[in-house]
Design a protein around this motif. Structure first.
Motif, PDB file in Angstrom:
ATOM      1  N   LEU A  25      29.587  37.145  46.226  1.00  0.00           N
ATOM      2  CA  LEU A  25      29.234  36.503  44.826  1.00  0.00           C
ATOM      3  C   LEU A  25      28.570  35.209  45.102  1.00  0.00           C
ATOM      4  O   LEU A  25      29.253  34.323  45.857  1.00  0.00           O
ATOM      5  CB  LEU A  25      30.299  36.316  43.947  1.00  0.00           C
ATOM      6  N   LYS A  26      27.518  34.888  44.747  1.00  0.00           N
ATOM      7  CA  LYS A  26      26.577  33.769  45.056  1.00  0.00           C
ATOM      8  C   LYS A  26      26.776  32.630  44.090  1.00  0.00           C
ATOM      9  O   LYS A  26      26.696  31.249  44.116  1.00  0.00           O
ATOM     10  CB  LYS A  26      25.297  34.247  45.285  1.00  0.00           C
ATOM     11  N   ALA A  27      26.554  33.267  42.778  1.00  0.00           N
ATOM     12  CA  ALA A  27      26.548  32.189  41.611  1.00  0.00           C
ATOM     13  C   ALA A  27      26.939  32.933  40.347  1.00  0.00           C
ATOM     14  O   ALA A  27      26.966  34.372  40.211  1.00  0.00           O
ATOM     15  CB  ALA A  27      25.230  31.655  41.303  1.00  0.00           C
ATOM     16  N   SER A  28      27.217  32.180  39.456  1.00  0.00           N
ATOM     17  CA  SER A  28      27.769  32.859  38.003  1.00  0.00           C
ATOM     18  C   SER A  28      27.122  31.787  36.875  1.00  0.00           C
ATOM     19  O   SER A  28      27.090  30.628  36.812  1.00  0.00           O
ATOM     20  CB  SER A  28      29.289  32.888  37.837  1.00  0.00           C
ATOM     21  N   TYR A  29      26.788  32.351  35.820  1.00  0.00           N
ATOM     22  CA  TYR A  29      26.307  31.662  34.652  1.00  0.00           C
ATOM     23  C   TYR A  29      26.756  32.088  33.331  1.00  0.00           C
ATOM     24  O   TYR A  29      27.278  33.418  33.419  1.00  0.00           O
ATOM     25  CB  TYR A  29      24.721  31.569  34.561  1.00  0.00           C
ATOM     26  N   MET A  30      26.761  31.316  32.409  1.00  0.00           N
ATOM     27  CA  MET A  30      27.176  31.965  30.847  1.00  0.00           C
ATOM     28  C   MET A  30      25.599  31.906  30.146  1.00  0.00           C
ATOM     29  O   MET A  30      25.261  30.864  29.986  1.00  0.00           O
ATOM     30  CB  MET A  30      28.046  31.138  30.177  1.00  0.00           C
ATOM     31  N   VAL A  31      25.103  32.935  30.011  1.00  0.00           N
ATOM     32  CA  VAL A  31      23.776  33.133  29.204  1.00  0.00           C
ATOM     33  C   VAL A  31      24.139  33.179  27.742  1.00  0.00           C
ATOM     34  O   VAL A  31      24.889  34.061  27.302  1.00  0.00           O
ATOM     35  CB  VAL A  31      23.003  34.346  29.550  1.00  0.00           C
ATOM     36  N   LYS A  32      23.441  32.220  26.818  1.00  0.00           N
ATOM     37  CA  LYS A  32      23.796  32.287  25.365  1.00  0.00           C
ATOM     38  C   LYS A  32      22.443  32.628  24.738  1.00  0.00           C
ATOM     39  O   LYS A  32      21.266  32.395  25.325  1.00  0.00           O
ATOM     40  CB  LYS A  32      24.317  30.898  25.086  1.00  0.00           C
ATOM     41  N   PRO A  33      22.425  32.665  23.588  1.00  0.00           N
ATOM     42  CA  PRO A  33      21.153  32.878  22.835  1.00  0.00           C
ATOM     43  C   PRO A  33      20.349  31.478  22.948  1.00  0.00           C
ATOM     44  O   PRO A  33      20.799  30.525  22.661  1.00  0.00           O
ATOM     45  CB  PRO A  33      21.726  33.218  21.341  1.00  0.00           C
ATOM     46  N   THR A  34      19.160  31.638  23.006  1.00  0.00           N
ATOM     47  CA  THR A  34      18.111  30.642  23.135  1.00  0.00           C
ATOM     48  C   THR A  34      17.987  29.904  21.540  1.00  0.00           C
ATOM     49  O   THR A  34      17.670  28.687  21.544  1.00  0.00           O
ATOM     50  CB  THR A  34      16.904  30.794  23.671  1.00  0.00           C
TER      51      THR A  34
END
Length: 468
Positions: A25-34
């Motif tokens: 695992l290199k990175a993690s993000y929380m993607v939200k509506p723009t």
């Protein structure tokens, strides 16, 4: 705080499936509506409530490309996902419990979890892409012991391989979407990633499935939801749950499928099967059931149950909107003895399947809704999709469960770098579970990932191919 600590803290709700020698695992993000999306609580229909509280895992593999970098892939997927979540905004929310063992969606835009990973493996290392621990490591896994309102409903993992190719692993909440909805979402997300506008907006109002009718005379058969039979001499299924299982990828050519279809229709009773030939799906599923009974060496009086989901979108009157986004597959089941399945022609098992599939009429669906609406707690009907789990309804030996994916839009997920070279389910949850997928080359073949107890698998494979 270092990067590792930050990742561990951010993703404490996720169980690590990453082998240190295979996936990192290199990175993690929380993607939200723009953009701002509707907020508040969203109704889940009684049919949504029946589904397992797990995530449907799938993996798409993409071939190496000298012009493609991991950074560009990540940027494209994150940017397009944030736009796709504007129209599929329930996927950015969270589930929460309400009264009577039921759930609803809190549309709070908390976002989808997105992981970036690397692997020492090459795409060729995955062989026939049979669902395995190697495949499962390409999809985020959720700790279901955590409070449900903390769990993302959409999980994404991009894994770059040493050969230059990469995979896109997805986990989509079973509660929110069935296979048809998942395919719709992926298709629109890919379209946005290619720089195009969304084409088919989802119909999100699930109240359309509030089918109350106090005057309706019920035709619903409660036996569809009864616990499946146990092995003769057993008082529970604990022993069967704990037995070691294995998964294989069965392959049937067009010619083999046609042989099974001809075999099933050879002794078909036209008076009881609506004078219509058994389908490829019915014929192959009947064959799976028969071979499983033979391999398990059941006593002739052993009861065995098969469970199949039936898509009822077009069976309601009027039909559901074409792009309805919700679970619209009703699980139905039929039970007979292993002795009858094994000793009688293949048409017998196919006829049992035909009966329960054709029983899913408008009246049946509506009466099922009334039954479920009046149930004080629906949790007893939920099954679980995790191997070895002690939770939920167990569907294993002496029973099987087969899901038809032959009509779903499984292939062609082009996010701007070409279509996938392979797509597979990421896991097969329990003993006796199978999916039937169309062959990747559009040659009318079938792929069937299938899980069975290890002690029975060799015999099963012999019967499966020898008895065609």
């Amino acid at each position: 705080m270092n990067v590792t600590q930050a990742l561990n803290n951010q993703n404490s709700l996720l169980l690590s499936f990453f082998s240190p020698t295979m996936v990192t695992l290199k990175a993690s993000y929380m993607v939200k509506p723009t953009k701002e999306t509707p907020t508040g609580l969203m109704y889940l229909s009684e049919f949504d409530q029946l589904v397992a509280i797990t995530h449907a895992p799938t993996v798409y593999f993409y071939q190496p490309s000298g012009e493609l970098t991991l950074n560009s892939v990540i940027h494209t997927l994150k940017d397009s996902l944030s736009k796709a979540l504007i129209i599929f905004y329930p996927l950015a929310g969270r589930l929460q419990w309400i009264a009577r063992g039921r759930l609803q969606i809190n549309c709070n835009s908390m976002g989808a979890q997105f992981f970036e990973a690397e692997s020492e493996a090459k795409i060729d290392d995955f062989g026939d892409f049979c669902p395995s621990s190697k495949i499962r490591a390409l999809i985020p896994s959720v700790d279901y012991d955590r409070p449900i309102h903390e769990l993302p409903l959409l999980l994404v993992q991009v894994t770059k391989f040493s050969c230059g190719g990469f995979s896109l692993g997805l986990g989509i909440s079973h509660i929110l979407a069935d296979g048809e909805c998942a395919g719709h979402f992926i298709s629109e997300w890919a379209r946005i990633a290619r720089g195009k506008k969304p084409e088919n907006f989802p119909f999100l109002d699930r109240t359309i499935l509030q089918l109350e009718d106090p005057l309706l005379k019920t035709s619903f058969d409660i036996s569809d939801f009864n616990p499946p039979p146990l092995l003769i001499g057993h008082s529970n299924n604990t022993e069967e749950r704990n037995k070691k299982t294995v998964v294989v990828m069965l392959k049937l050519s067009k010619e083999q499928i046609n042989k099974l279809k001809n075999k099933a229709n050879e002794y078909r009773n036209s008076e009881t099967s609506t004078n219509r030939a058994f389908t490829r799906y019915e014929s192959v599923t009947a064959h799976l059931w028969k071979c499983a009974c033979k391999a398990r060496q059941h006593e002739s009086k052993q009861l065995t149950k098969i469970r199949i989901p039936v898509n009822f979108r077009s069976r309601l009157q009027p039909p559901l909107p074409k792009w309805y986004f919700g679970c619209a597959a009703l699980p139905v089941a039929t039970t007979t003895t292993s002795g009858d399945i094994v000793s009688k022609p293949l048409s017998y098992a196919a006829e049992k399947l035909r009966e329960v599939i054709e029983n899913v009429t408008d009246e049946y669906i509506r009466s099922c809704f009334v039954f479920l609406k009046n149930e004080p707690d629906l949790s007893k009907f939920r099954y679980f999709h995790i191997v070895g789990s002690s939770q939920g309804v167990f569907q294993g030996n002496p029973n099987i469960s087969v899901t038809d994916w032959t009509r779903l839009p499984l292939y062609g997920a082009d996010f701007g770098w070409g279509k996938e070279i392979y797509m597979v389910p990421g896991a097969i949850g329990f003993d006796g579970k199978a999916f039937i997928l169309p062959g990747r080359d559009e040659d009318s073949s079938f792929l069937i990932p299938w899980r069975l107890q290890e002690t029975h698998m060799d015999a099963f494979k012999k019967f499966f191919y020898d008895d065609i």
